[in-house]
Design a protein around this motif. Structure first.
Motif, PDB file in Angstrom:
ATOM      1  N   LEU A 138       8.851   0.435 -10.600  1.00  0.00           N
ATOM      2  CA  LEU A 138       8.419   0.413  -9.198  1.00  0.00           C
ATOM      3  C   LEU A 138       9.161   1.456  -8.372  1.00  0.00           C
ATOM      4  CD1 LEU A 138       8.017  -3.415  -8.571  1.00  0.00           C
ATOM      5  CD2 LEU A 138       6.205  -1.687  -8.682  1.00  0.00           C
ATOM      6  N   ARG A 139      10.411   1.671  -8.664  1.00  0.00           N
ATOM      7  CA  ARG A 139      11.176   2.697  -7.946  1.00  0.00           C
ATOM      8  C   ARG A 139      10.597   4.088  -8.195  1.00  0.00           C
ATOM      9  NH1 ARG A 139      17.083   0.371  -9.267  1.00  0.00           N
ATOM     10  NH2 ARG A 139      17.210  -1.093  -7.548  1.00  0.00           N
ATOM     11  N   ASN A 140      10.039   4.294  -9.396  1.00  0.00           N
ATOM     12  CA  ASN A 140       9.494   5.605  -9.752  1.00  0.00           C
ATOM     13  C   ASN A 140       8.004   5.737  -9.469  1.00  0.00           C
ATOM     14  OD1 ASN A 140      11.995   6.489 -10.720  1.00  0.00           O
ATOM     15  ND2 ASN A 140      11.626   5.510 -12.694  1.00  0.00           N
ATOM     16  N   ASP A 141       7.353   4.672  -9.032  1.00  0.00           N
ATOM     17  CA  ASP A 141       5.910   4.673  -8.781  1.00  0.00           C
ATOM     18  C   ASP A 141       5.621   5.384  -7.469  1.00  0.00           C
ATOM     19  OD1 ASP A 141       3.204   4.185  -8.539  1.00  0.00           O
ATOM     20  OD2 ASP A 141       3.395   2.008  -8.397  1.00  0.00           O
ATOM     21  N   GLN A 142       4.860   6.462  -7.545  1.00  0.00           N
ATOM     22  CA  GLN A 142       4.523   7.228  -6.352  1.00  0.00           C
ATOM     23  C   GLN A 142       3.189   6.807  -5.751  1.00  0.00           C
ATOM     24  OE1 GLN A 142       6.843   9.350  -5.084  1.00  0.00           O
ATOM     25  NE2 GLN A 142       8.068   8.548  -6.761  1.00  0.00           N
ATOM     26  N   GLN A 143       2.411   5.954  -6.457  1.00  0.00           N
ATOM     27  CA  GLN A 143       1.077   5.594  -5.995  1.00  0.00           C
ATOM     28  C   GLN A 143       1.061   4.403  -5.044  1.00  0.00           C
ATOM     29  OE1 GLN A 143      -0.936   5.063  -9.724  1.00  0.00           O
ATOM     30  NE2 GLN A 143      -1.934   7.058  -9.505  1.00  0.00           N
ATOM     31  N   ASN A 144       1.877   3.429  -5.264  1.00  0.00           N
ATOM     32  CA  ASN A 144       1.816   2.179  -4.500  1.00  0.00           C
ATOM     33  C   ASN A 144       3.030   1.986  -3.611  1.00  0.00           C
ATOM     34  OD1 ASN A 144      -0.693   1.068  -5.714  1.00  0.00           O
ATOM     35  ND2 ASN A 144       0.531   1.152  -7.580  1.00  0.00           N
ATOM     36  N   THR A 145       3.470   3.035  -2.969  1.00  0.00           N
ATOM     37  CA  THR A 145       4.709   2.978  -2.190  1.00  0.00           C
ATOM     38  C   THR A 145       4.648   1.969  -1.050  1.00  0.00           C
ATOM     39  OG1 THR A 145       3.967   4.865  -0.898  1.00  0.00           O
ATOM     40  CG2 THR A 145       5.426   5.329  -2.764  1.00  0.00           C
ATOM     41  N   ALA A 146       3.470   1.729  -0.473  1.00  0.00           N
ATOM     42  CA  ALA A 146       3.375   0.752   0.617  1.00  0.00           C
ATOM     43  C   ALA A 146       3.517  -0.676   0.090  1.00  0.00           C
ATOM     44  CB  ALA A 146       2.045   0.904   1.354  1.00  0.00           C
TER      45      ALA A 146
END
Length: 185
Positions: A138-146
């Motif tokens: 999740l820390r590295n996920d750029q798609q679902n930042t919100a």
């Protein structure tokens, strides 16, 4: 209080609010993403999708067969999801097979009880490692930042639950070590 069917609708609508997907992909996402605190079977998902489609809360895209169709949440579906999320949670009745066995542990004896607790501890260690991996993803996920800060709240709960289980197991194993070897009646 939210009924069980409403909770299934919440899980389905919530998952579809992240992205449109097929019923199979939906089940996989629920299992892989929500699995540490929520579970839905194919037998619950497909009838729920059909009902949500009938109500105009999701729309079917693509193929005509339910298994190959992609479903997307509608504006009304998003409004319904928000209504469902605002309802009080449904308290779950606990059903813990391990604690049931330990409660009647005199019938098994301390050694069998130790084996059960050691297995529970191993599962908790695995769960903690899994939660740590999910946290890193999740820390590295750029798609679902919100969504990520909210998702991390559930990961934190999983981590805390695993740590609590490990601490409880250690305490329980110490208590079982002090019991006489033969406790069976």
């Amino acid at each position: 209080m939210m009924a069980r069917g409403d909770q299934t609708q919440t899980a389905v609508l919530g998952a579809l609010s992240v992205m449109p997907m097929t019923g199979y992909a939906l089940r996989s996402e629920i299992q892989n993403t929500l699995g540490h605190f929520w579970n839905e079977s194919f037998g619950q998902i497909y009838p729920t999708l059909a009902e949500l489609e009938r109500q105009g809360l999701v729309e079917r895209r693509g193929a005509e067969r339910t298994g190959s169709s992609t479903f997307a949440i509608t504006g009304d579906g998003t409004a319904r999801l928000r209504e469902l999320l605002a309802q009080p949670e449904q308290p779950a009745r606990p059903r813990n097979g391990l604690l049931l066995r330990l409660f009647f542990g005199r019938q098994l004896g301390p050694e069998a009880c130790r084996d059960l607790v050691e297995a529970a501890r191993r599962r908790a260690v695995e769960q903690l490692a899994h939660m740590s991996a999910v946290r890193e993803e999740l820390r590295n996920d750029q798609q679902n930042t919100a969504d990520s800060p909210y998702w991390l709240l559930t990961v934190s709960a999983g981590e805390h639950a695993a740590r609590a289980t490990i601490a409880w197991a250690d305490e329980t194993l110490a208590a079982l070590a002090n019991l006489p070897a033969e406790e069976n009646p």
